[in-house]
Structure formats: structure tokens, C-alpha cells
Design a protein around this motif. Structure first.
Motif, PDB file in Angstrom:
ATOM      1  N   THR A 161      37.604  50.649  49.635  1.00  0.00           N
ATOM      2  CA  THR A 161      38.583  49.716  50.013  1.00  0.00           C
ATOM      3  C   THR A 161      39.414  49.018  51.650  1.00  0.00           C
ATOM      4  O   THR A 161      39.258  47.991  51.295  1.00  0.00           O
ATOM      5  N   HIS A 194      30.609  47.589  46.667  1.00  0.00           N
ATOM      6  CA  HIS A 194      31.558  48.115  45.215  1.00  0.00           C
ATOM      7  C   HIS A 194      30.750  48.951  44.423  1.00  0.00           C
ATOM      8  O   HIS A 194      32.354  49.522  43.911  1.00  0.00           O
ATOM      9  N   LEU A 225      33.474  51.812  45.641  1.00  0.00           N
ATOM     10  CA  LEU A 225      35.392  51.334  45.006  1.00  0.00           C
ATOM     11  C   LEU A 225      35.406  52.735  44.302  1.00  0.00           C
ATOM     12  O   LEU A 225      35.067  53.544  42.949  1.00  0.00           O
ATOM     13  N   PRO A 274      38.976  44.829  38.538  1.00  0.00           N
ATOM     14  CA  PRO A 274      38.455  44.182  39.561  1.00  0.00           C
ATOM     15  C   PRO A 274      39.179  42.911  39.882  1.00  0.00           C
ATOM     16  O   PRO A 274      38.810  42.695  41.302  1.00  0.00           O
ATOM     17  N   VAL A 308      40.780  44.773  42.991  1.00  0.00           N
ATOM     18  CA  VAL A 308      39.117  44.284  43.763  1.00  0.00           C
ATOM     19  C   VAL A 308      39.314  43.264  45.208  1.00  0.00           C
ATOM     20  O   VAL A 308      39.341  43.433  46.379  1.00  0.00           O
ATOM     21  N   ALA A 363      32.916  43.532  41.488  1.00  0.00           N
ATOM     22  CA  ALA A 363      33.386  45.131  40.364  1.00  0.00           C
ATOM     23  C   ALA A 363      33.615  44.618  39.086  1.00  0.00           C
ATOM     24  O   ALA A 363      33.242  46.343  39.289  1.00  0.00           O
ATOM     25  N   GLN A 393      31.698  48.318  37.343  1.00  0.00           N
ATOM     26  CA  GLN A 393      33.061  49.431  36.044  1.00  0.00           C
ATOM     27  C   GLN A 393      32.032  49.734  35.147  1.00  0.00           C
ATOM     28  O   GLN A 393      31.647  50.148  34.642  1.00  0.00           O
TER      29      GLN A 393
END
Length: 496
Positions: A222, A251, A254, A271, A274, A284, A288
């Protein structure tokens, strides 16, 4: 001109290492080994221009790459690459010279790791250094890794040195795969075995050793994506952000644990978060979804080497798009609620890590090998290399088939509605590969119980169900026959 892949540096020509020659350890493994580096750990090359884009053994180049306006431009993903048209950039080999990146600090080459592996195998051909384009999604590289590992294993099993090596091992078993993976390489390995196109690959894998792999992500990612959001920083930091914001690989790193500190609440990043901190919302979302699919899949015979004692970012606050990292983390009860103090404030824990990945992210279970090393040094430190050697030279005693897991299950036979009750699984303290579900026998309710290691070398979960009735608790692991037990849920009114 393309240069050859690095070979053995152990003081003996690799071609002089077929099993059985004088000087080789009797513990030499018959397995095929795949070495998977971390992010920025592969040399990248543009075949169209015959240019090395990352990994040149020239300190002057490294300075220009980070301080000139166009120094890293060739590494930025093009629109075609974002759409999945890969191949413009080739990964030629593992990093052969130290490199540097803001926040990630020094990126060490893999000489020592390769040399350590080569000393434990029957022949240099048993080792596959898997270089990959670390700019791309982990899922993309995982498919490439799965294909490469399968080809490597089949080729090694036909090798004369494999035949000679297996004759000296327990049960003379055929060679299997062993993965030694650093940092992001562990995520690639996990995805290759769990989600790759070769569904038999995990069964052909003897074990996986990870070195500082951020299984649950790293807060440092991040910070990289956020650089320059709040205040001007030195040019290299901004250049890394510009590069990283286009990279699916970053990403994929993260954090996916509760890390966003909002005072009386701590939650996982969304997201939208992000995007607010400077990342790409679409990347993002894709990341995920990938990790959601990966989460429930175990790693075969996994052993994690983790860094400890180093100050490491473990949580963050986000105000007006600016990330402020903190060296403490938060923990949840088994029901998902945060641990809080007497005033309701979330409790803070400092568990340190390797400077990049905090310990609890690098450990999928309590069974870890801790070393007081920085992230890059986990792939070259002497103690870590001893752990690699030990892992490679282990053998499997393949006797008659036995109960694979030896697990035990304890649950109450009766509970009252609205009570939280406990499930206890004995015989292991590693939740990886153990799946526990609670299902209504005559109904639609099914829930997965979250197992956590407790202080008695067992696993526990706490659960509530929505209605009275009969429920079946099922525990599945590596045994073909799952454990099951019924629990009756009633109410106080039923006692009449």
C-alpha cells in the motif's frame, strides 16, 4: 546476445555431479527442484531491441533507471499487456546481481540459493530456476510455472542420474517435485499447485518451502502504491509508484487481513480503498477474486521460513488518500470479532517480521522456521540455507497405507440455540488442508467453521447456528474418509 542460465557455484562442475560419484552426500535427493524467485528477482529482457530491462550488472545503470525520466519506462505495462497479450518482455534467468528498489530495499541475487540446492541434488539437470515477468498477475505466471514444472519433472524422471539416485533412497521411489520459493514466488507456487491447469501437479509434489512469502499480503504494497499522494518524495519513490500502479503483481501483494485502522474499527481493504490510496480498482477486484479462489487450497508438505525481529509495517491509517503505516497489527477472535481492551478499543500487537512481510502473513500455520533476517536475506542467509538443505535431503518412508491424518474431532452433543459452541480438532495444529463445515441435516444451512491453532497443539473453531435442529459437523483433510459428528441444537423451551 542471450546469456546462459547460471550454473553451480559450489566449487565443483555441475557435470561432475551424477549420483554415486565420490564426494557426494548419501542424502542426495532424487527429486526435481524448482527455484522460484520473488518480485523483481528475475532478469527481464526485450528481445525486439536486444536490451536487458532489469538486472544489469552495472551500478551506473541502476542509478539512471531510478533517477532519469525514462529510466523505467520500458517496464511499464502497455495496454496490450494489460489486456493479456504478453510476450513483449521475456524473463531470461534469476537475478544475478544485486538490485535496489525504494521501500523494497536491496534485492539480492540468487547465487547462494542455487548453489545450496545444487549441492543436494543428483545432477544439475534436476534443478529448474524459474524466471518470470514479475510485472504480470500471479495467476498468469502460475500457469506458466505449472507447465514448466510438469515438463521439468517428466524430463528429470528420464534422466540417468535420477535412476541412480532413487536406487539409494527409501523404497526406491520415483522423483517428485520440490519447490523452493522466495517472497512472491511462494504465491506463484501456491497458485500453480492449486489453480493451475495440471490437476495432478500437487500429487506429484513432495513438498514446498517458502522463504518470506506474503500469503496474506504486505502493508508495504500500500505504501508503494501511495507514494507521493500526500507530499513530494525523492524521485525514485515516485517512479516506483508510477510503475507499480500498472502492475497486477503488486496488487496481488496487497494486505488481505484486517489492517485499515479507523479508530474503534479495523477492517480489510476494499477495491475502493485501493483506488483512494493510489492503486487500480479493477486490478484490486481481480486480485481479490484470485485470492478468494486460492484461500482454501493447502500447500503440500509446506514448510515456511519467516523473518522475525525486524521492524515491519503491519497496519495503516488512510486519511484523504494518504497512507500512514504502523508497526503493529490487530487480531480477531474465532468468530471474526476484533480483540478489544476493557474500553472497547482494538488491541494492538507488534509481531515484527522481515522488514517487508510481517510474521503472521508469512506463516500459514504455527509450524514455521523463524530467522532474524531481512526479507532479501531469507534467500541467502546461512541459517536459511541450512533449512533449505535439510528440507531437500529429507526422505519419505512410504510403508503400508495408513490413516493419513490421524485427526480427532470433539464437539458437544447438545447445545442450546443462540449459544456459541466449540469444535475441536486434534492431531494437528496446522489448519492448512483441514476443512470443517457445519450443515443442517434437514435444511439448507451450511457454514464453514474457521479453524485456528490453539495452545494445546490442536485446532478450535467457535460457531453459532440460526435455528434448532440436527447439525452435522464434518472435518475433511487428506484422508479419504472424513470425520463427522452430529450435534443437536435445541432451546430452553424444549426442556419442558
Amino acid at each position: 546476445m542471450k546469456q546462459p542460465v547460471q550454473s553451480n557455484t559450489a566449487g565443483r562442475s555441475p557435470d561432475e555431479q551424477p549420483f554415486g560419484l565420490p564426494g557426494l552426500s548419501p542424502n542426495t535427493t532424487q527429486d526435481a527442484v524448482v527455484v522460484v524467485p520473488g518480485i523483481m528477482g528475475s532478469e527481464l529482457y526485450d528481445p525486439a531491441t536486444d536490451t536487458v530491462l532489469w538486472g544489469i550488472a552495472n551500478p551506473g545503470w541502476l542509478g539512471k533507471a531510478w533517477t532519469t525520466r525514462t529510466g523505467l519506462k520500458p517496464l511499464h505495462l502497455t495496454e496490450e499487456e494489460k489486456a493479456g497479450q504478453i510476450g513483449r518482455v521475456k524473463a531470461r534467468r534469476l537475478l544475478r546481481t544485486p538490485a535496489w528498489s525504494p521501500f523494497l530495499r536491496g534485492i539480492e541475487p540468487y547465487h547462494e540459493l542455487l548453489a545450496t540446492v545444487l549441492r543436494s541434488v543428483a545432477h544439475k539437470d534436476a534443478v529448474l530456476p524459474f524466471a518470470y515477468d514479475w510485472r504480470l498477475p500471479v495467476a498468469t505466471n502460475a500457469h506458466l510455472l505449472a507447465d514448466a514444472a510438469r515438463q521439468h519433472l517428466e524430463k528429470w524422471r528420464r534422466h540417468p542420474a535420477h535412476t541412480a539416485a532413487r536406487a539409494h533412497r527409501v523404497d526406491e521411489r520415483e522423483g517428485r517435485l520440490v519447490f523452493i520459493a522466495h517472497s512472491m514466488g511462494g504465491l506463484l507456487t501456491h497458485a500453480a499447485l492449486a489453480l493451475g491447469p495440471d490437476r495432478d501437479l500437487a500429487g506429484d509434489t513432495r513438498g514446498v518451502m517458502t522463504l518470506g512469502t506474503p500469503f496474506h499480503g504486505a502493508v508495504m504494497a500500500t505504501v508503494i502504491l501511495n507514494t507521493g499522494q500526500g507530499a513530494p518524495l525523492p524521485l525514485p519513490h515516485g517512479k516506483l509508484k508510477s510503475l507499480a500502479s500498472t502492475m497486477p503483481g503488486v496488487h496481488d501483494l496487497l494486505p488481505r487481513f484486517p489492517c485499515l485502522d479507523e479508530g474503534l474499527n479495523v477492517r480489510r481493504l476494499t477495491p475502493a480503498d485501493v483506488a483512494d490510496l493510489g492503486g487500480d480498482k479493477d486490478l484490486a477486484v481481480q486480485s481479490q477474486a484470485f485470492h478468494d479462489k486460492l484461500r482454501s487450497h493447502p500447500l503440500p508438505a509446506h514448510r515456511a521460513v519467516v523473518g522475525v525481529s525486524q521492524p515491519t509495517l503491519q497496519s495503516l491509517t488512510l486519511r484523504d488518500g494518504v497512507v500512514v503505516g504502523a508497526e503493529h497489527c490487530f487480531r480477531e477472535h474465532t468468530d471474526g470479532e476484533l480483540l478489544r481492551d476493557a474500553h472497547g478499543v482494538p488491541r494492538r500487537f507488534s509481531v515484527h517480521g522481515d522488514g517487508t512481510v510481517h510474521k503472521e502473513s508469512a506463516a500459514r500455520s504455527r509450524t514455521v522456521i523463524p530467522y532474524s533476517l531481512q526479507h532479501g536475506a531469507l534467500a541467502q542467509g546461512e541459517a536459511a540455507m541450512e533449512a533449505v538443505t535439510s528440507f531437500l535431503e529429507e526422505d519419505e518412508h512410504l510403508g503400508p497405507e495408513q490413516a493419513a491424518s490421524g485427526l480427532g474431532l470433539t464437539v458437544p452433543d447438545f447445545v442450546t440455540l443462540n449459544d456459541t459452541w466449540e469444535i475441536r480438532v486434534t492431531g494437528t495444529d496446522d489448519p492448512a488442508g483441514v476443512i470443517c463445515t457445519v450443515a443442517e441435516v434437514e435444511g439448507d444451512f451450511t457454514k464453514r467453521a474457521r479453524l485456528y491453532a490453539d495452545e494445546d497443539n490442536a485446532l478450535t473453531a467457535r460457531i453459532q447456528v440460526p435455528d434448532v435442529g440436527l447439525y452435522r459437523v464434518t472435518v475433511e483433510a487428506d484422508s479419504p474418509t472424513p470425520l463427522t459428528q452430529l450435534v443437536l441444537v435445541g432451546s430452553y423451551d424444549d426442556e419442558d
